[in-house]
Scaffold this active site. Structure first.
Site, PDB file in Angstrom:
ATOM      1  N   SER A 137       0.842  -1.199   0.000  1.00  0.00           N
ATOM      2  CA  SER A 137       0.000   0.000   0.000  1.00  0.00           C
ATOM      3  C   SER A 137       0.873   1.243   0.000  1.00  0.00           C
ATOM      4  CB  SER A 137      -0.895   0.009   1.242  1.00  0.00           C
ATOM      5  OG  SER A 137      -1.542   1.248   1.415  1.00  0.00           O
ATOM      6  N   TYR A 158      -2.653  -0.189  10.249  1.00  0.00           N
ATOM      7  CA  TYR A 158      -2.656  -0.561   8.830  1.00  0.00           C
ATOM      8  C   TYR A 158      -1.359  -0.129   8.144  1.00  0.00           C
ATOM      9  CZ  TYR A 158      -4.480  -1.151   4.077  1.00  0.00           C
ATOM     10  OH  TYR A 158      -4.674  -1.540   2.771  1.00  0.00           O
TER      11      TYR A 158
END
Length: 275
Positions: A159, A172
């Protein structure tokens, strides 16, 4: 040449798109998801279009579940050539309410309001496990099939958070940074067997998990969504189809000397300084 490709989390928006694209290349697809109905729906769509796919229920955090899935895949499609580790996600318990901490936040008694000091360790553990352990365990199970074969590879999903952590989501961001690091580690570790390991690093794509954070019910952008678009030179969110080209390349023999890379697919987000 047709290969057997396993995709985890493939009942979701992004990985179901990748599964269908890989099927159109003539590969046999194992659609893995925690939700059997979601996996079956994607597999059925592929089969209706003339492809070959099966839906398989699997929990990426339980090795015995993955072993059962592998047995079903081996018996139905053959040994695995390519693994796409697509399972992942965030959790509200690992998310702060505000992007920055102010001392007056300690006085906020609103229900659900969370400062850094209120973050739930179990929520953070869940996010880290889902993204990192949920990449490690499937790799342990399915990569065994790749040993001694040619043209095998693993594709992880990292990501933008792995490059520069986003505000509010420390769990995250940290988990995806671990995925990027693990991708490089695995690439070196498996290099002598010729198993390539790479990763995609998507920017901002609208999914079921983040849609309400980035857009309002009327479709207009939230404040956070506006900030993201303003920081994305191409001025839009990614579409699932934007991931296809890089995925097909990294899974193909055209990338036979490419390993250990994390490719941003982000509309220029990671290149933009904000000025």
């Amino acid at each position: 040449m047709s290969k057997v490709i396993v995709l985890t989390g493939a009942g979701g928006v992004l990985c179901s798109t990748l599964a269908k694209a890989l099927a159109k290349e003539g590969h046999k697809i194992a659609v893995l998801d925690l939700r059997k109905d979601a996996a079956d729906a994607v597999a059925n769509d592929i089969n209706k279009e003339g492809g070959k796919a099966i839906g398989v229920a699997a929990n990426v955090l339980k090795k015995d579940s993955l072993e059962e899935a592998k047995n079903e895949i081996n018996n139905t499609l053959g040994t695995v050539d390519i693994l796409v580790n697509g399972a992942g996600g965030n959790h509200p318990l690992g998310t702060t309410s505000n992007p920055h901490f102010l001392k007056e936040d300690l006085l906020n008694k609103d229900e659900g309001f969370k400062t850094f000091f209120d973050l739930d360790s179990e929520g953070i553990e869940f996010v880290f496990n889902l993204n990192f352990i949920g990449t490690l365990l499937p790799t342990q199970v399915f990569a065994k099939d790749m040993v001694g074969k040619k043209g095998c590879s693993i594709l992880n999903i990292s990501s933008m958070n792995a490059f520069t952590p986003l505000t509010k989501i420390p769990a995250y961001s940290g988990a995806k940074a671990a995925v990027s690091n693990f991708t490089q580690w695995l690439a070196v570790h498996f290099s002598k067997e010729g198993i390539r390991v790479n990763a995609l690093a998507p920017g901002f794509f609208l999914t079921d998990q983040n849609r309400t954070l980035l857009t309002n019910n009327d479709g207009k952008l939230t404040a956070r969504g506006t900030t993201i678009i303003n920081q994305t030179p191409m001025g839009r969110f990614g579409e699932p189809e934007d991931l296809i080209g890089t995925t097909l390349w990294l899974c193909s023999e055209g990338a036979s000397f490419v390993t250990g890379v994390v490719v941003p697919i982000d509309g220029g987000f990671s290149a933009f300084s904000g000025v």
